[in-house]
Design a protein around this motif. Structure first.
Motif, PDB file in Angstrom:
ATOM      1  N   GLN A  73       0.851  -1.197  -0.003  1.00  0.00           N
ATOM      2  CA  GLN A  73      -0.131  -0.011  -0.125  1.00  0.00           C
ATOM      3  C   GLN A  73       0.860   1.311  -0.038  1.00  0.00           C
ATOM      4  O   GLN A  73       1.735   1.211   0.898  1.00  0.00           O
ATOM      5  CB  GLN A  73      -0.898   0.073   1.194  1.00  0.00           C
ATOM      6  N   ASN A  74       0.527   2.248  -1.043  1.00  0.00           N
ATOM      7  CA  ASN A  74       1.467   3.196  -1.190  1.00  0.00           C
ATOM      8  C   ASN A  74       0.645   4.689  -0.627  1.00  0.00           C
ATOM      9  O   ASN A  74      -0.331   4.393  -0.149  1.00  0.00           O
ATOM     10  CB  ASN A  74       1.936   3.391  -2.490  1.00  0.00           C
ATOM     11  N   ASP A  75       1.661   5.870  -0.724  1.00  0.00           N
ATOM     12  CA  ASP A  75       1.152   6.965  -0.071  1.00  0.00           C
ATOM     13  C   ASP A  75       1.129   7.807  -1.104  1.00  0.00           C
ATOM     14  O   ASP A  75       2.231   7.750  -2.107  1.00  0.00           O
ATOM     15  CB  ASP A  75       1.282   7.406   1.208  1.00  0.00           C
ATOM     16  N   THR A  76       0.718   9.225  -1.057  1.00  0.00           N
ATOM     17  CA  THR A  76       1.023  10.388  -1.916  1.00  0.00           C
ATOM     18  C   THR A  76       1.205  11.603  -1.154  1.00  0.00           C
ATOM     19  O   THR A  76       0.231  11.711  -0.280  1.00  0.00           O
ATOM     20  CB  THR A  76      -0.378  10.376  -2.925  1.00  0.00           C
ATOM     21  N   LEU A  77       2.146  12.257  -1.504  1.00  0.00           N
ATOM     22  CA  LEU A  77       2.484  13.735  -0.850  1.00  0.00           C
ATOM     23  C   LEU A  77       2.008  14.700  -1.766  1.00  0.00           C
ATOM     24  O   LEU A  77       2.191  14.585  -2.848  1.00  0.00           O
ATOM     25  CB  LEU A  77       3.927  13.718  -0.446  1.00  0.00           C
ATOM     26  N   TYR A  78       1.378  15.700  -1.223  1.00  0.00           N
ATOM     27  CA  TYR A  78       1.034  17.016  -1.972  1.00  0.00           C
ATOM     28  C   TYR A  78       1.951  18.061  -1.459  1.00  0.00           C
ATOM     29  O   TYR A  78       1.635  18.592  -0.575  1.00  0.00           O
ATOM     30  CB  TYR A  78      -0.483  17.129  -1.888  1.00  0.00           C
TER      31      TYR A  78
END
Length: 445
Positions: A344-349
């Motif tokens: 499971q990955n994640d995203t930075l804004y």
């Protein structure tokens, strides 16, 4: 006129070559058949090639013709890996499949750092050292970590992947211990043949995930993410070793700030019951990590096992979506069996306007009219005293459109016109001294 192809009685042999150390299609392999035809010794040569013309595709099988010969004395295969393999006394008129042998000195030699003998020194090699930690056998004649094939006597014990245990003795000392991890670090990323593995995943398996503490940040901020394995619903069972590659566009980071640290957890206590490895690879847009217990006993549980930290570059002027994603990962139990899991990955804004939104408006009021507007608009503010004023307009994604003022201004009312070429949402920032206020403009076009 019809041509009747009646064939002939000549003998033949078809070879299907399968690379093991070389590429699996065996492209580049040279085939030499040593025969005696019409009373004269001859060498019939072929080479496995992918194509011989524009947009063409050759068969990867090698066809040899031998006239009236009923057997072939010998065939020499020169594989791209450098391995020389000889086939003797081969019958004809048939198709045979030949796998590249791994009995040469090249295959049996140890490459320091390639503990699992998959032809590359990387984070996954630490797992094999952890599984066989404390095992001993014959030392190499040359105790060295130099990246070259080093001849070593077999230990007579196999690793869980079928290769001799001597490969995990990376430094050649005769004992598998923490010192062997140095060879991985020194030779990290070096390859003596290509290999690729991937974990098997299933929705019912535990999940290895990267989880950001904060997903929306401004340029220049420090970012922290947790590496977690399993949860209270599906914990990890009998985890012994774990290796992973975490990819990210590192050009968006401040140079040399990418860090991976291991925390005392349900799984390991670094420096006590485990060995660890952290290799930031900013040139390759990834962070490699590995950890393994060393007491030959796995642990079951769930939760955080590591922390990732880095600083976002202070220079981006545009909104940027930055994925953090596992590109490869392997988990094993104490016997070396693979533990299947999900990723499971994640995203930075990264939002340049975050620094604007989180500021204060203390006394200098900015008026915008008309707003919304279908044409231009007026920006008006009043100063109670002489101050340095910066008045800027940004797109909603944080890209600067124009600087309307950056100078000392006298007390009084000041007016500026703003008439963008395209419609959309714009942000106006007014900075007077240490005070900042912002407002939104909607341009309807």
């Amino acid at each position: 006129m019809i041509y009747a192809n009646r064939g002939n009685c000549n003998h033949w042999l078809k070879l299907k070559l399968v690379g093991v150390i070389s590429n699996r299609s065996a492209i580049g392999t040279k085939v030499s058949a040593y025969v005696t035809l019409d009373g004269k010794p001859q060498i019939i040569t072929r080479e496995v090639s992918g194509q011989t013309g524009y947009r063409s595709q050759n068969t990867l099988e090698v066809m040899l013709g031998f006239k009236n010969l009923e057997s072939v004395d010998s065939i020499l295969l020169n594989w791209p890996s450098g391995i020389h393999q000889v086939l003797r006394n081969i019958g004809v008129d048939r198709r045979i499949v030949v796998y590249e042998t791994c009995n040469s000195a090249l295959c049996q030699s140890v490459w320091p750092g390639d503990a699992n003998s998959d032809f590359v020194a990387d984070n996954k090699d630490l797992l094999n050292i952890g599984v066989y930690y404390g095992e001993s056998g014959p030392s190499r004649s040359s105790i060295s970590t130099q990246w070259t094939a080093q001849v070593c006597t077999d230990w007579g014990k196999q690793q869980f992947n079928g290769f001799d245990l001597k490969h995990a003795d990376c430094d050649g000392s005769g004992t598998i211990d923490a010192d062997d991890t140095l060879a991985i670090k020194l030779n990290y990323g070096k390859v003596h043949s290509k290999s690729n593995t991937a974990p098997v995943v299933n929705p019912s398996y535990p999940t290895l995930r990267v989880q950001l503490i904060k997903r929306n940040v401004a340029p220049g901020e420090w970012v922290e993410a947790q590496i977690l394995f399993g949860d209270n619903q599906v914990p990890v069972q009998h985890l012994y070793g774990l290796a992973f590659d975490l990819g990210m566009p590192t050009k968006r980071l401040t140079s040399s700030t990418l860090q991976l640290s291991y925390v005392p957890s349900w799984y390991i206590t670094p420096g006590t019951d485990a060995i660890t490895l952290s290799v930031p690879q900013e040139m390759l847009d990834k962070l490699d990590g590995a950890m393994s217990r060393i007491n030959h006993t796995g642990k079951s549980g769930y939760g955080q096992i590591a922390t990732v930290r880095f600083q976002v570059s202070p220079s981006p002027s545009e909104y940027f979506i930055m994925p953090l994603s596992f590109t490869e990962a392997v988990a094993i139990d104490s016997a070396g069996n693979h533990i299947p899991f999900n990723l499971q990955n994640d995203t930075l804004y990264i939002d340049p306007l975050l620094g604007i939104y989180s500021t204060e408006d203390t006394g200098t009021r900015l008026n915008i009219f008309p707003n919304p507007t279908a044409a231009g608009t007026h920006l008006v503010y009043t100063l109670n005293k002489s101050e340095h004023v910066v008045l800027e307009v940004f797109t909603i994604l944080g890209k600067k459109v124009v600087t309307l003022s950056n100078e000392e201004q006298n007390a009084g009312t000041h007016l500026y016109d703003f008439n963008p070429a395209t419609g959309g949402i714009y942000m106006v920032r007014l900075q007077t001294g240490t005070r900042i206020c912002t407002q939104r403009i909607s341009v309807l076009r």
